[in-house]
Design a protein around this motif. Structure first.
Motif, PDB file in Angstrom:
ATOM      1  N   ALA A  61       0.834  -1.208   0.000  1.00  0.00           N
ATOM      2  CA  ALA A  61       0.000   0.000   0.000  1.00  0.00           C
ATOM      3  C   ALA A  61       0.869   1.258   0.000  1.00  0.00           C
ATOM      4  CB  ALA A  61      -0.935  -0.003   1.216  1.00  0.00           C
ATOM      5  N   ALA A  72      -4.255   4.914  -0.344  1.00  0.00           N
ATOM      6  CA  ALA A  72      -5.184   3.817  -0.624  1.00  0.00           C
ATOM      7  C   ALA A  72      -6.552   4.131  -0.029  1.00  0.00           C
ATOM      8  CB  ALA A  72      -4.648   2.518  -0.032  1.00  0.00           C
ATOM      9  N   SER A  73      -7.570   3.688  -0.696  1.00  0.00           N
ATOM     10  CA  SER A  73      -8.929   3.854  -0.177  1.00  0.00           C
ATOM     11  C   SER A  73      -9.089   2.998   1.064  1.00  0.00           C
ATOM     12  CB  SER A  73      -9.955   3.404  -1.218  1.00  0.00           C
ATOM     13  OG  SER A  73      -9.836   4.164  -2.378  1.00  0.00           O
ATOM     14  N   PRO A  74      -9.807   3.502   2.041  1.00  0.00           N
ATOM     15  CA  PRO A  74     -10.025   2.681   3.229  1.00  0.00           C
ATOM     16  C   PRO A  74     -10.892   1.478   2.862  1.00  0.00           C
ATOM     17  CG  PRO A  74     -11.327   4.693   3.341  1.00  0.00           C
ATOM     18  CD  PRO A  74     -10.459   4.792   2.129  1.00  0.00           C
ATOM     19  N   PRO A  75     -10.711   0.384   3.574  1.00  0.00           N
ATOM     20  CA  PRO A  75     -11.528  -0.783   3.266  1.00  0.00           C
ATOM     21  C   PRO A  75     -12.998  -0.479   3.503  1.00  0.00           C
ATOM     22  CG  PRO A  75     -10.337  -1.099   5.330  1.00  0.00           C
ATOM     23  CD  PRO A  75      -9.853   0.187   4.732  1.00  0.00           C
ATOM     24  N   PRO A  76     -13.874  -1.133   2.748  1.00  0.00           N
ATOM     25  CA  PRO A  76     -15.302  -0.882   2.941  1.00  0.00           C
ATOM     26  C   PRO A  76     -15.750  -1.277   4.349  1.00  0.00           C
ATOM     27  CG  PRO A  76     -14.953  -2.708   1.412  1.00  0.00           C
ATOM     28  CD  PRO A  76     -13.609  -2.141   1.744  1.00  0.00           C
ATOM     29  N   VAL A  77     -16.693  -0.527   4.858  1.00  0.00           N
ATOM     30  CA  VAL A  77     -17.217  -0.794   6.195  1.00  0.00           C
ATOM     31  C   VAL A  77     -18.528  -1.558   6.031  1.00  0.00           C
ATOM     32  CG1 VAL A  77     -18.141   0.249   8.292  1.00  0.00           C
ATOM     33  CG2 VAL A  77     -16.166   1.269   7.152  1.00  0.00           C
ATOM     34  N   HIS A  78     -18.626  -2.673   6.711  1.00  0.00           N
ATOM     35  CA  HIS A  78     -19.872  -3.448   6.676  1.00  0.00           C
ATOM     36  C   HIS A  78     -20.489  -3.392   8.069  1.00  0.00           C
ATOM     37  CE1 HIS A  78     -22.804  -6.544   5.929  1.00  0.00           C
ATOM     38  NE2 HIS A  78     -22.378  -7.167   7.017  1.00  0.00           N
ATOM     39  N   ARG A 134     -16.548   6.361  10.517  1.00  0.00           N
ATOM     40  CA  ARG A 134     -15.266   6.578   9.841  1.00  0.00           C
ATOM     41  C   ARG A 134     -14.874   8.033  10.050  1.00  0.00           C
ATOM     42  NH1 ARG A 134     -15.307   4.979   3.928  1.00  0.00           N
ATOM     43  NH2 ARG A 134     -14.822   2.943   4.782  1.00  0.00           N
TER      44      ARG A 134
END
Length: 137
Positions: A61, A72-78, A134
């Motif tokens: 990264a 880098a884009s932050p990982p998606p939040v579920h 976030r």
């Protein structure tokens, strides 16, 4: 002596080297040294390279960010169904519940947290930021 202790001793030894010694060490390890005149900068570069060789350099990264100039884009939040979020907005407590395919506030379903945050504020908001899931950093 362990690899980490050996590395520590090598880096500490560099702290006592002058510019000529640093250039000699660089030449021994990596070939022709950079032509800089700052012993401190050469010391830091040499210490980093020695550590990177032994412990590994930048992660993927960080390499991508350096090559592209973009983080880098932050990982998606579920948010799993049943998650409850709350926020105070202009003196009013807002509570929402995440369901399988919607966000519910006061019995009304919304397609996303962002849609709901926009409705509440009257301006476009990232729903995850609005509800503090976030950060903006």
């Amino acid at each position: 002596m362990s690899k980490k202790k050996d590395l520590l001793h090598r880096v500490r030894a560099m702290e006592r080297m002058d510019l000529a010694d640093l250039r000699t060490e660089w030449r021994r390890l990596y070939g022709e040294p950079p032509t800089m005149r700052s012993a401190e900068l050469l010391r830091r570069m040499l210490a980093w390279r020695v550590q990177a060789d032994q412990l590994g350099g930048f992660d993927a990264a960080t390499r991508r960010m350096l090559e592209t100039g973009k983080a880098a884009s932050p990982p998606p939040v579920h948010l799993p169904p049943g998650t409850r979020l709350a926020r105070i907005w202009k003196g009013r407590r807002i509570e929402v519940t995440v369901t399988e395919d919607a966000v519910v506030m006061d019995g009304v379903e919304y397609g996303s947290l962002s849609e709901l945050a926009t409705k509440i504020t009257g301006t476009r908001w990232n729903g995850l930021r609005f509800f503090g899931v976030r950060s903006s950093a």
